[in-house]
Design a protein around this motif. Structure first.
Motif, PDB file in Angstrom:
ATOM      1  N   GLU A  66      11.837  24.915 -47.257  1.00  0.00           N
ATOM      2  CA  GLU A  66      11.969  25.422 -48.633  1.00  0.00           C
ATOM      3  C   GLU A  66      10.864  24.824 -49.494  1.00  0.00           C
ATOM      4  O   GLU A  66      10.532  23.646 -49.343  1.00  0.00           O
ATOM      5  CB  GLU A  66      13.350  25.040 -49.178  1.00  0.00           C
ATOM      6  CG  GLU A  66      13.556  25.211 -50.658  1.00  0.00           C
ATOM      7  CD  GLU A  66      13.413  26.654 -51.111  1.00  0.00           C
ATOM      8  OE1 GLU A  66      12.704  26.881 -52.107  1.00  0.00           O
ATOM      9  OE2 GLU A  66      14.005  27.549 -50.463  1.00  0.00           O
ATOM     10  N   THR A  67      10.285  25.630 -50.383  1.00  0.00           N
ATOM     11  CA  THR A  67       9.202  25.125 -51.238  1.00  0.00           C
ATOM     12  C   THR A  67       9.704  24.148 -52.291  1.00  0.00           C
ATOM     13  O   THR A  67       8.973  23.244 -52.690  1.00  0.00           O
ATOM     14  CB  THR A  67       8.475  26.287 -51.942  1.00  0.00           C
ATOM     15  OG1 THR A  67       9.428  27.042 -52.709  1.00  0.00           O
ATOM     16  CG2 THR A  67       7.783  27.190 -50.942  1.00  0.00           C
ATOM     17  N   SER A  68      10.932  24.315 -52.771  1.00  0.00           N
ATOM     18  CA  SER A  68      11.467  23.473 -53.834  1.00  0.00           C
ATOM     19  C   SER A  68      11.815  22.088 -53.315  1.00  0.00           C
ATOM     20  O   SER A  68      12.708  21.929 -52.468  1.00  0.00           O
ATOM     21  CB  SER A  68      12.714  24.120 -54.453  1.00  0.00           C
ATOM     22  OG  SER A  68      13.385  23.207 -55.299  1.00  0.00           O
ATOM     23  N   VAL A  69      11.133  21.080 -53.841  1.00  0.00           N
ATOM     24  CA  VAL A  69      11.417  19.697 -53.463  1.00  0.00           C
ATOM     25  C   VAL A  69      12.840  19.316 -53.866  1.00  0.00           C
ATOM     26  O   VAL A  69      13.541  18.602 -53.137  1.00  0.00           O
ATOM     27  CB  VAL A  69      10.393  18.747 -54.116  1.00  0.00           C
ATOM     28  CG1 VAL A  69      10.752  17.293 -53.852  1.00  0.00           C
ATOM     29  CG2 VAL A  69       8.986  19.050 -53.600  1.00  0.00           C
ATOM     30  N   VAL A 112      15.302  20.771 -51.354  1.00  0.00           N
ATOM     31  CA  VAL A 112      15.255  20.029 -50.092  1.00  0.00           C
ATOM     32  C   VAL A 112      15.977  18.689 -50.231  1.00  0.00           C
ATOM     33  O   VAL A 112      16.686  18.257 -49.313  1.00  0.00           O
ATOM     34  CB  VAL A 112      13.797  19.832 -49.633  1.00  0.00           C
ATOM     35  CG1 VAL A 112      13.712  18.833 -48.481  1.00  0.00           C
ATOM     36  CG2 VAL A 112      13.196  21.167 -49.207  1.00  0.00           C
ATOM     37  N   ALA A 145      10.132  20.130 -47.201  1.00  0.00           N
ATOM     38  CA  ALA A 145       9.570  20.950 -48.271  1.00  0.00           C
ATOM     39  C   ALA A 145       8.257  21.552 -47.802  1.00  0.00           C
ATOM     40  O   ALA A 145       7.391  20.854 -47.268  1.00  0.00           O
ATOM     41  CB  ALA A 145       9.343  20.106 -49.524  1.00  0.00           C
TER      42      ALA A 145
END
Length: 372
Positions: free
Chosen positions: A261-264, A267, A284
């Motif tokens: 997932e791109t969202s830190v 994650v 991430a």
């Protein structure tokens, strides 16, 4: 379902308001079937629908009016606040918080942002409710100037709303038509809202995404899990994993599950939820870049992309890969149909429409793809 706001022309966000719910679901299934086309080997499972009202677990309220008399709802064409605290899409257990939050705006002297004049501070209030009735409230502000006042009066808000667990400030300095900015300031010791779904605790941080309809989201996870269990893959990727809903549901002894997932923030939420579960890990990163850079492919891939779909690059990778099955959860059947056309070797075998957004044209569709 009837809505006084809709009938009065005050709010037309729910474009299918007033239509029989069963008719809405049937039209969504027909729309999806038309987009996916005639497929002799595609089995359509019965659609899933929950409550037609009181189903939203999240309120995205634009704040208008004045600090003395704030409105929580939307803005009209002239940028003036329209109060929608009585919106029937919110359960009463969530809506009960709105008057207390409006009163807090006055108590903390939070001047609503005036869009035409580009003045003021408080832009939006984002309120999320867990299945257990606990709340997370986020104040979207133009600057940090009101933060001290929010901190000062926060004990009063916590006393009025004892179910409030997480409170934060989100900074959105730009004059843009978006809900939130990049920076978050936590104001409570508790950092996550626990979303208990199908007996699994998902921990939601302020900037993490979660499906709007908890009841239907639970069904989405259950049905996808049943498909995965039937196939019994040894390795699974959950791409666009968000807070890890799919990955944590399909985790099993001896199965390697990776969520990307791109969202830190998402994650971090997923990693917290996965604590103590062997064989599950999250990272991430970009889903497409992760797939293209992998040495080996898993047996099964779950994708739950945003409305734009998975895109050409990931579609081409999946088409050329050794992946045997794909579980595709889509909130936009138009992009789903486009992605399927780019992966002719992965044929849709099952599909199911889930009415995640009653009173609107939107829906979720779950599809099982099999190589062959």
């Amino acid at each position: 379902m009837r809505c006084d706001y809709f009938d009065a022309g005050v709010c037309r966000s729910c474009t299918w308001m007033g239509r029989p719910h069963g008719e809405q679901v049937a039209d969504k299934e027909r729309h999806c079937a038309d987009l996916l086309g005639e497929r002799a080997d595609l089995q359509w499972l019965a659609p899933v629908s929950g409550r037609e009202s009181g189903y939203r677990n999240k309120a995205k309220m634009v704040v208008g009016g004045t600090a003395e008399h704030p409105t929580l709802g939307i803005l009209d064409a002239g940028g003036r606040g329209v109060d929608l605290q009585g919106c029937g899409l919110y359960p009463s257990s969530l809506a009960v918080a709105f008057p207390a939050l409006a009163a807090f705006v006055t108590l903390a002297n939070l001047t609503p942002y005036d869009v035409p004049a580009r003045t003021g501070e408080l832009k939006n209030l984002l309120v999320t409710q867990s299945p257990d009735g606990e709340l997370m409230v986020r104040f979207v502000l133009r600057s940090q100037e009101p933060v001290a006042r929010i901190r000062k009066h926060l004990p009063a808000l916590l006393e009025v709303l004892p179910q409030l667990r997480v409170v934060s400030v989100n900074l959105l300095p730009d004059h843009r038509a978006v809900l939130e900015g990049a920076r978050e300031i936590l104001l409570t010791a508790t950092e996550t809202l626990r979303m208990r779904v199908n007996g699994i605790d998902l921990h939601l941080r302020p900037q993490s995404f979660f499906q709007t309809n908890t009841e239907v989201a639970a069904a989405l996870y259950r049905h996808a899990t049943a498909w995965v269990e039937e196939l019994a893959p040894a390795s699974v990727w959950d791409l666009y994993c968000g807070v890890g809903g799919f990955a944590l549901h399909v985790a099993a002894p001896g199965r390697d599950v990776v969520g990307i997932e791109t969202s830190v923030e998402a994650v971090a939420s997923a990693t917290l939820s996965a604590h103590g579960r062997p064989g599950v890990r999250f990272a991430a990163g970009d889903a497409t870049a992760f797939a293209l850079g992998a040495v080996t492919a898993p047996e099964l891939v779950i994708v739950n992309p945003p409305r734009r779909g998975i895109g050409d690059a990931l579609g081409r990778w999946l088409e050329a890969s050794d992946v045997q099955h794909v579980v595709y959860s889509s909130c936009n059947a138009v992009s789903l149909a486009r992605d399927l056309a780019a992966m002719p070797s992965l044929r849709p075998r099952r599909a199911q429409v889930l009415d995640m957004f009653p009173q609107t044209t939107h829906y979720e569709v779950l599809t099982l793809l099999e190589r062959g």
